[in-house]
Scaffold this active site. Structure first.
Site, short mmCIF file in Angstrom:
data_model
loop_
_atom_site.label_atom_id
_atom_site.label_comp_id
_atom_site.label_asym_id
_atom_site.label_seq_id
_atom_site.Cartn_x
_atom_site.Cartn_y
_atom_site.Cartn_z
N HIS A 1 24.46 -68.55 2.52
CA HIS A 1 25.07 -67.50 3.35
C HIS A 1 26.32 -66.90 2.70
CE1 HIS A 1 23.01 -67.96 7.32
NE2 HIS A 1 22.70 -69.14 6.81
N CYS B 1 19.04 -66.24 4.56
CA CYS B 1 18.52 -67.40 5.28
C CYS B 1 17.26 -66.99 6.07
CB CYS B 1 19.62 -67.99 6.17
SG CYS B 1 19.28 -69.67 6.70
#
Lengths: 79, 220
Positions: free
Chosen positions: B195, B87
């Site tokens: 994630h 991310c």
């Protein structure tokens, strides 16, 4: 010396923020508006008096940090 | 395995990454502050976590990419140490030039936070070996600026060199070519927007993220 650096997304890179602002302006009746681009302006004082040297220095700042040249272009103004 | 998670001011998934790597692999995980000028010796893995490093000021990941520790991460990557940026960590890798392209504001202008299905394009990397014959995985995205962008030449090169590791089955943010994760030509630096650290146990909705970390335990 006062420097002003304009940083904008390059032509061809979709500016979704600009698109949203454009849609809002159309919604308010400004239908003649097109191709809105949202960018940044950075202003700062820079020691020294030689504009050419300052421009070289600021160009390096842009390439290093102030702009991401993968997606952004920049323009330098000195006053 | 010995791993480190880099902590920038504004990182908020650093603890998640530590726990995810520890529980997935049994590795010892050290936390490394961004101002450090040396990394712990003998690292096998460096994780750049999600969050809002330096408040996302100027551009996501821009200032983190220039922080002192990143000079060391760059050197370690050059030596072949595994580096994964998740991310905001992916944004940092792009800003630092370790991976090509950039992440733009999501096409729909919204922050997107949900589990997504990923196509595993490359199951043969050091980060994906443990997925075996599986060609899809579920992980969670949480980003406002996750739309992958590269100019046409760069994109063609990325595709031509087989650098795309993960693609979105249903593109949530406007990423070009549905790109969710990329690897460098050397095969040791991976960046991805979803994630794995939010999907490493079934209680989190998916345990697929654990396989990414476990892949690193497998012999090459």
């Amino acid at each position: 010396m006062r420097a002003r650096v304009h940083v904008f997304l390059k032509p061809g890179v979709l500016d979704v923020q600009g698109k949203a602002v454009e849609n809002a302006l159309h919604g308010l009746g400004w239908n003649g508006v097109s191709d809105v681009r949202v960018g940044k302006i950075l202003e700062f004082d820079l020691a020294g008096t030689d504009p050419a040297a300052a421009e070289t220095e600021i160009r390096r700042m842009c390439e290093t940090l102030l702009a991401n040249t993968v997606i952004e272009g920049y323009r330098i103004e000195l006053t | 395995m010995k791993a480190a998670v880099v902590v920038f001011p504004g990182s908020n998934c650093d603890r998640d990454c530590k726990v995810a790597v520890e529980r997935s692999t049994g590795a010892a995980v050290e936390m490394v502050w961004h101002a450090e000028t040396a990394l712990p010796a003998g690292l096998d893995l460096i994780v750049l976590p999600g969050g809002f490093s330096y408040g996302d000021y100027l551009r996501c990941g821009a200032m983190a990419a220039l922080s002192p520790v990143m000079a060391e991460v760059r050197k370690a990557a050059g030596r072949g140490v595994s580096v994964v940026g998740i991310c905001n960590g992916f944004q940092v890798l792009c800003e630092s030039g370790l991976l090509p392209g950039a992440l733009l504001r999501n096409a729909a202008l919204k922050y997107v936070c949900k589990p997504v299905e990923l196509e595993i394009v490359r199951g043969d990397t050091r980060f994906t070996r443990a997925f075996g014959a599986r060609r899809s995985a579920i992980m969670t995205v949480g980003n406002g600026e996750g739309a992958f962008f590269a100019d046409a030449d760069t994109l063609a090169r990325i595709e031509g060199e087989g650098q795309v590791v993960f693609r979105y089955a249903d593109n949530p943010n406007g990423s070009l070519n549905d790109i969710a994760g990329l690897i460098n030509p050397g095969g040791n630096v991976l960046g991805l927007m979803p994630h794995p650290d939010r999907a490493f146990e079934k209680e989190l909705g998916s345990a697929d993220g654990a396989l990414l970390f476990q892949s690193l335990l497998e012999p090459a």
